[in-house]
Design an enzyme around this catalytic site. Structure first.
Site, PDB file in Angstrom:
ATOM      1  N   GLY A   1      38.933 -31.819  24.299  1.00 54.13           N
ATOM      2  CA  GLY A   1      38.383 -30.618  23.681  1.00 54.13           C
ATOM      3  C   GLY A   1      37.203 -30.653  22.874  1.00 54.13           C
TER       4      GLY A   1
ATOM      5  CG  MET B   1      33.549 -32.338  17.143  1.00 52.64           C
ATOM      6  SD  MET B   1      32.021 -32.239  16.194  1.00 52.64           S
ATOM      7  CE  MET B   1      32.756 -32.773  14.510  1.00 52.64           C
TER       8      MET B   1
ATOM      9  CB  SER C   1      40.125 -28.353  19.657  1.00 51.56           C
ATOM     10  OG  SER C   1      39.790 -29.783  20.161  1.00 51.56           O
TER      11      SER C   1
ATOM     12  CB  THR D   1      42.470 -36.900  16.122  1.00 52.06           C
ATOM     13  OG1 THR D   1      41.283 -37.112  16.556  1.00 52.06           O
ATOM     14  CG2 THR D   1      43.262 -38.182  15.516  1.00 52.06           C
TER      15      THR D   1
ATOM     16  CG  ASP E   1      41.043 -40.310  17.832  1.00 50.39           C
ATOM     17  OD1 ASP E   1      40.582 -39.293  18.722  1.00 50.39           O
ATOM     18  OD2 ASP E   1      40.832 -40.095  16.750  1.00 50.39           O
ATOM     19  CD  GLU E   2      36.367 -39.232  17.530  1.00 47.28           C
ATOM     20  OE1 GLU E   2      35.491 -38.745  18.439  1.00 47.28           O
ATOM     21  OE2 GLU E   2      36.404 -38.756  16.341  1.00 47.28           O
TER      22      GLU E   2
ATOM     23  CD  GLN F   1      33.715 -38.411  21.409  1.00 42.71           C
ATOM     24  OE1 GLN F   1      35.045 -38.332  21.946  1.00 42.71           O
ATOM     25  NE2 GLN F   1      33.671 -38.272  20.389  1.00 42.71           N
TER      26      GLN F   1
ATOM     27  CB  CYS G   1      34.098 -18.427  22.088  1.00 44.07           C
ATOM     28  SG  CYS G   1      33.244 -17.077  21.624  1.00 44.07           S
TER      29      CYS G   1
END
Ligand code: ZN
Length: 191
Positions: A20, A22, A24, A27, A92-93, A95, A181
């Site tokens: 998702g 940031m 969202s 975590t 986590d993280e 990406q 959005c």
């Protein structure tokens, strides 16, 4: 929606991806699943990339200030040795890890582990953020978390950068971003 298959399948590992923008709750969702696995008496380990040292060096921390002790690593390969004694492996993280995370996640799942990976699925230009597309393809279970658009209140899946920079990542600069959005998201240019 099967987003927490901790009681099944049996006798095999699998991969869950929480993707998702940031803010969202990625975590938070990762921490929720890992805590529930701990309650189920499963051994849990969580990794995060060394690039992400916001808030704490030893915990994964959500924007909601939920936190869980974590192990900071530079190369996803390190997860293989470090998670030998654990049934559940959180990341986590995602990406910020390279595409090597895909092979490592598959390896761990093939070894019978439950692998739960949270990460940003798009960068601030709404371009898919590797290795998330590849992870989404190989995962058995996928959850897309949505934030709320700060402009119009619709569900938001994009990360708006509030100041100009062509760097793909501004680490630890949550105040430089907000959730938007599709309609309200735009890419800032220098002029
Ligand atoms: Zn909007």
């Amino acid at each position: 929606m099967i987003n927490e298959p901790h009681l099944s399948p049996k006798g095999t590992g699998w991969i869950e991806v929480i993707a998702g923008c940031m803010f969202s709750g990625k975590t938070d969702e990762l921490i929720r699943r890992l805590r529930r696995a701990e309650i189920a008496k499963q051994k849990v380990i969580v990794f995060k990339p060394s690039i992400d040292n916001r808030y704490s060096n030893r915990n994964i921390v959500s924007h909601n200030e939920q936190s869980l002790p974590s192990v900071t690593i530079t190369d996803p390969q390190q997860m293989i040795e470090l998670s030998v004694d654990f049934q559940v492996v959180g990341v986590d993280e995602a990406q910020f890890f390279g595409n090597g995370l895909v092979d490592t996640a598959n390896f761990l799942a093939d070894k019978g582990k439950r692998v739960i990976i949270a990460g940003l699925d798009m960068d601030y230009k709404a371009v898919p953020f590797e290795p998330m597309p590849q992870l989404l393809a190989v995962a058995e279970y996928i959850t897309k978390t949505l934030a709320i658009c700060v402009v119009c209140g619709n569900p938001a899946d994009r990360t708006q950068r509030k100041s100009f920079s062509s760097e793909r990542v501004l680490v630890g600069a949550a105040e430089s971003y907000e959730a938007r959005c599709r309609k309200c998201h735009f890419i800032q240019t220098e002029d």
